[in-house]
Design a protein around this motif. Structure first.
Motif, PDB file in Angstrom:
ATOM      1  N   ALA A 198     178.600 -21.296 -24.574  1.00 19.84           N
ATOM      2  CA  ALA A 198     178.552 -21.816 -25.946  1.00 19.84           C
ATOM      3  C   ALA A 198     177.311 -21.316 -26.662  1.00 19.84           C
ATOM      4  CB  ALA A 198     178.591 -23.342 -25.929  1.00 19.84           C
ATOM      5  N   GLY A 199     176.181 -21.298 -25.955  1.00 23.17           N
ATOM      6  CA  GLY A 199     174.954 -20.780 -26.546  1.00 23.17           C
ATOM      7  C   GLY A 199     175.042 -19.287 -26.806  1.00 23.17           C
ATOM      8  N   LEU A 200     175.652 -18.554 -25.885  1.00 24.89           N
ATOM      9  CA  LEU A 200     175.830 -17.112 -26.062  1.00 24.89           C
ATOM     10  C   LEU A 200     176.666 -16.842 -27.311  1.00 24.89           C
ATOM     11  CD1 LEU A 200     176.655 -14.483 -23.367  1.00 24.89           C
ATOM     12  CD2 LEU A 200     178.083 -14.619 -25.398  1.00 24.89           C
ATOM     13  N   TRP A 201     177.733 -17.626 -27.483  1.00 28.71           N
ATOM     14  CA  TRP A 201     178.538 -17.475 -28.702  1.00 28.71           C
ATOM     15  C   TRP A 201     177.682 -17.655 -29.944  1.00 28.71           C
ATOM     16  CZ3 TRP A 201     178.933 -21.917 -31.804  1.00 28.71           C
ATOM     17  CH2 TRP A 201     179.539 -21.676 -33.034  1.00 28.71           C
ATOM     18  N   ALA A 202     176.869 -18.718 -29.969  1.00 25.83           N
ATOM     19  CA  ALA A 202     176.056 -18.993 -31.150  1.00 25.83           C
ATOM     20  C   ALA A 202     175.097 -17.846 -31.439  1.00 25.83           C
ATOM     21  CB  ALA A 202     175.281 -20.294 -30.970  1.00 25.83           C
ATOM     22  N   ASN A 203     174.556 -17.231 -30.381  1.00 24.41           N
ATOM     23  CA  ASN A 203     173.657 -16.089 -30.555  1.00 24.41           C
ATOM     24  C   ASN A 203     174.370 -14.936 -31.249  1.00 24.41           C
ATOM     25  OD1 ASN A 203     172.818 -13.299 -29.490  1.00 24.41           O
ATOM     26  ND2 ASN A 203     171.004 -14.506 -28.983  1.00 24.41           N
ATOM     27  N   HIS A 204     175.528 -14.555 -30.725  1.00 26.07           N
ATOM     28  CA  HIS A 204     176.222 -13.379 -31.249  1.00 26.07           C
ATOM     29  C   HIS A 204     176.946 -13.662 -32.557  1.00 26.07           C
ATOM     30  CE1 HIS A 204     175.586 -10.602 -27.853  1.00 26.07           C
ATOM     31  NE2 HIS A 204     175.569 -11.712 -27.114  1.00 26.07           N
ATOM     32  N   ALA A 205     177.315 -14.912 -32.784  1.00 25.34           N
ATOM     33  CA  ALA A 205     178.014 -15.256 -34.021  1.00 25.34           C
ATOM     34  C   ALA A 205     177.138 -15.024 -35.247  1.00 25.34           C
ATOM     35  CB  ALA A 205     178.483 -16.702 -33.980  1.00 25.34           C
ATOM     36  N   GLN A 206     175.821 -15.057 -35.043  1.00 34.51           N
ATOM     37  CA  GLN A 206     174.909 -14.829 -36.159  1.00 34.51           C
ATOM     38  C   GLN A 206     175.056 -13.424 -36.737  1.00 34.51           C
ATOM     39  OE1 GLN A 206     170.825 -16.955 -35.539  1.00 34.51           O
ATOM     40  NE2 GLN A 206     171.523 -16.325 -33.512  1.00 34.51           N
ATOM     41  N   GLY A 207     175.587 -12.515 -35.922  1.00 35.94           N
ATOM     42  CA  GLY A 207     175.785 -11.153 -36.394  1.00 35.94           C
ATOM     43  C   GLY A 207     177.087 -10.941 -37.132  1.00 35.94           C
ATOM     44  N   LEU A 208     177.911 -11.960 -37.217  1.00 32.20           N
ATOM     45  CA  LEU A 208     179.178 -11.850 -37.932  1.00 32.20           C
ATOM     46  C   LEU A 208     178.950 -12.050 -39.424  1.00 32.20           C
ATOM     47  CD1 LEU A 208     181.452 -13.996 -35.568  1.00 32.20           C
ATOM     48  CD2 LEU A 208     181.169 -11.520 -35.568  1.00 32.20           C
ATOM     49  N   LYS A 209     179.601 -11.249 -40.229  1.00 29.99           N
ATOM     50  CA  LYS A 209     179.379 -11.325 -41.673  1.00 29.99           C
ATOM     51  C   LYS A 209     179.891 -12.629 -42.265  1.00 29.99           C
ATOM     52  CE  LYS A 209     183.663  -8.903 -42.900  1.00 29.99           C
ATOM     53  NZ  LYS A 209     184.254  -7.758 -43.638  1.00 29.99           N
ATOM     54  N   ASP A 210     180.839 -13.293 -41.558  1.00 30.66           N
ATOM     55  CA  ASP A 210     181.445 -14.500 -42.091  1.00 30.66           C
ATOM     56  C   ASP A 210     180.785 -15.781 -41.605  1.00 30.66           C
ATOM     57  OD1 ASP A 210     183.389 -12.946 -43.386  1.00 30.66           O
ATOM     58  OD2 ASP A 210     184.604 -12.868 -41.572  1.00 30.66           O
ATOM     59  N   PHE A 211     179.699 -15.658 -40.861  1.00 33.55           N
ATOM     60  CA  PHE A 211     179.082 -16.817 -40.201  1.00 33.55           C
ATOM     61  C   PHE A 211     177.609 -16.894 -40.579  1.00 33.55           C
ATOM     62  CE2 PHE A 211     176.762 -18.712 -36.669  1.00 33.55           C
ATOM     63  CZ  PHE A 211     177.527 -19.810 -36.335  1.00 33.55           C
ATOM     64  N   ARG A 212     177.144 -18.111 -40.820  1.00 27.81           N
ATOM     65  CA  ARG A 212     175.722 -18.274 -41.155  1.00 27.81           C
ATOM     66  C   ARG A 212     175.196 -19.577 -40.573  1.00 27.81           C
ATOM     67  NH1 ARG A 212     174.675 -18.652 -47.286  1.00 27.81           N
ATOM     68  NH2 ARG A 212     175.376 -16.485 -47.178  1.00 27.81           N
ATOM     69  N   LEU A 213     174.132 -19.471 -39.774  1.00 26.47           N
ATOM     70  CA  LEU A 213     173.439 -20.657 -39.297  1.00 26.47           C
ATOM     71  C   LEU A 213     172.520 -21.176 -40.385  1.00 26.47           C
ATOM     72  CD1 LEU A 213     172.366 -19.912 -35.603  1.00 26.47           C
ATOM     73  CD2 LEU A 213     174.060 -21.551 -36.398  1.00 26.47           C
ATOM     74  N   GLU A 214     172.400 -22.491 -40.450  1.00 25.30           N
ATOM     75  CA  GLU A 214     171.527 -23.116 -41.422  1.00 25.30           C
ATOM     76  C   GLU A 214     170.445 -23.908 -40.709  1.00 25.30           C
ATOM     77  OE1 GLU A 214     174.293 -24.109 -45.184  1.00 25.30           O
ATOM     78  OE2 GLU A 214     174.891 -25.163 -43.364  1.00 25.30           O
ATOM     79  N   ALA A 215     169.439 -24.325 -41.448  1.00 23.86           N
ATOM     80  CA  ALA A 215     168.352 -25.110 -40.877  1.00 23.86           C
ATOM     81  C   ALA A 215     168.898 -26.374 -40.229  1.00 23.86           C
ATOM     82  CB  ALA A 215     167.342 -25.465 -41.973  1.00 23.86           C
ATOM     83  N   GLY A 216     168.472 -26.630 -38.998  1.00 28.80           N
ATOM     84  CA  GLY A 216     168.884 -27.834 -38.296  1.00 28.80           C
ATOM     85  C   GLY A 216     170.112 -27.662 -37.428  1.00 28.80           C
ATOM     86  N   ASP A 217     170.814 -26.527 -37.549  1.00 30.49           N
ATOM     87  CA  ASP A 217     172.044 -26.339 -36.780  1.00 30.49           C
ATOM     88  C   ASP A 217     171.782 -26.344 -35.283  1.00 30.49           C
ATOM     89  OD1 ASP A 217     173.852 -26.298 -38.839  1.00 30.49           O
ATOM     90  OD2 ASP A 217     173.878 -24.125 -39.043  1.00 30.49           O
ATOM     91  N   LEU A 218     170.803 -25.567 -34.844  1.00 24.91           N
ATOM     92  CA  LEU A 218     170.517 -25.488 -33.421  1.00 24.91           C
ATOM     93  C   LEU A 218     170.145 -26.856 -32.859  1.00 24.91           C
ATOM     94  CD1 LEU A 218     170.208 -23.771 -30.890  1.00 24.91           C
ATOM     95  CD2 LEU A 218     167.843 -23.297 -31.576  1.00 24.91           C
ATOM     96  N   GLU A 219     169.373 -27.618 -33.630  1.00 25.87           N
ATOM     97  CA  GLU A 219     168.965 -28.946 -33.184  1.00 25.87           C
ATOM     98  C   GLU A 219     170.181 -29.865 -33.016  1.00 25.87           C
ATOM     99  OE1 GLU A 219     167.520 -27.193 -35.534  1.00 25.87           O
ATOM    100  OE2 GLU A 219     165.572 -26.817 -34.590  1.00 25.87           O
ATOM    101  N   GLU A 220     171.203 -29.690 -33.847  1.00 25.59           N
ATOM    102  CA  GLU A 220     172.408 -30.501 -33.722  1.00 25.59           C
ATOM    103  C   GLU A 220     173.101 -30.257 -32.385  1.00 25.59           C
ATOM    104  OE1 GLU A 220     173.576 -30.650 -38.512  1.00 25.59           O
ATOM    105  OE2 GLU A 220     174.869 -29.626 -37.056  1.00 25.59           O
ATOM    106  N   ALA A 221     173.198 -28.988 -31.994  1.00 21.40           N
ATOM    107  CA  ALA A 221     173.834 -28.660 -30.719  1.00 21.40           C
ATOM    108  C   ALA A 221     173.008 -29.169 -29.548  1.00 21.40           C
ATOM    109  CB  ALA A 221     174.039 -27.149 -30.604  1.00 21.40           C
TER     110      ALA A 221
END
Length: 278
Positions: A198-221
């Motif tokens: 799940a963490g690996l997905w979150a790392n690589h998903a940041q490189g997708l043009k359709d996906f954006r992490l926002e402040a506080g997202d990592l802390e939620e997980a």
């Protein structure tokens, strides 16, 4: 977390097709025991008294409500990440389906109530979730937020990855040869690897043009991973901690392996079965 892309095309919407559910104290106990248990819990679930499963035809196509569209987007994101990971391993990735249901559902692994929480069935390669689980996650365990919700899907897809790679099958074969205590240790390693994935997905998903992490997202997980550690759940449910009965890992372990997957994004770093950290 923001998702701007198309859906996965892999949603089965069975909401409204099922009747009856486990209620009262039994349902609450199963919720606590069943969080993120993956395939093993279905054997227990199929033996519990459920309401009658009604017949019907699942809805196909893109869901229209906000909650369903969100999990559909997360699934699409996990599929993109894992397709690339499998290509790098010289393998072909099979996209799983995500089944939305209410109250209870029939899977290839047996009948299941919403009280068990989300689960993955290896026999039909499908992730199952009643979206009301997210309310339980926030209200009972204090782990709300959209990225915590995404972590739930990514963890279950992690079990799908394990299934495709034969990891789950090896663990299941070992079950008949081990004591319950020893098998529980293997179960912990399996679940922690799904957290890593799940963490690996979150790392690589940041490189997708359709996906954006926002402040506080990592802390939620991280908060969600902490809330569902075996030690914390056991303490809440029975007032004491029994390490030999752990099946998922402690809060510290779950946070560690999710964070390791997120920080490294390296599939090779996720071998929980041979790690000195366990």
């Amino acid at each position: 977390m923001q998702w701007f892309g198309k859906g996965s095309g892999k949603i089965e919407d069975r909401r409204g097709m099922s009747g009856g559910a486990i209620g009262g104290s039994l349902g609450i106990i199963v919720v606590i025991l069943g969080l993120f248990f993956g395939q093993d819990l279905t054997g227990l679930v199929s033996q519990l008294p459920l309401g009658e499963i009604t017949q019907g035809t699942p809805k196909t196509g893109d869901p229209t409500d906000k909650e369903a569209k969100f999990v559909d987007g997360v699934l699409a994101s996990t599929n993109q990440v894992w397709e690339k990971q499998f290509q790098e391993m010289g393998k072909t990735y099979e996209e799983p389906y995500l089944v939305l249901f209410t109250n209870n559902v029939q899977s290839a692994c047996g009948n299941a109530s919403a009280a068990v929480g989300p689960f993955y069935c290896p026999s039909d390669h499908k992730v199952y979730i009643d979206l009301s689980f997210y309310q339980e996650l926030q209200n009972r365990f204090g782990a709300g937020g959209d990225f915590a919700q995404a972590y739930v899907i990514a963890h279950e897809v992690g079990h799908h990855v394990q299934n495709l790679l034969g990891i789950s099958e090896k663990v299941q074969r070992a079950r008949a040869q081990l004591s319950e205590k020893e098998y529980n240790k293997l179960s912990v390693k399996l679940e922690l690897q799904a957290d890593f994935f799940a963490g690996l997905w979150a790392n690589h998903a940041q490189g997708l043009k359709d996906f954006r992490l926002e402040a506080g997202d990592l802390e939620e997980a991280i908060t969600a991973a902490n809330a569902i550690g075996d030690d914390k759940l056991q303490k809440q449910a029975q007032g004491e901690v029994v390490p030999d009965a752990f099946t998922h890992g402690t809060s510290a372990q779950r946070m560690y392996w999710f964070k390791k997957g997120f920080d490294t994004g390296d599939f090779r770093q996720g071998d929980t079965f041979n790690s000195s950290q366990l």
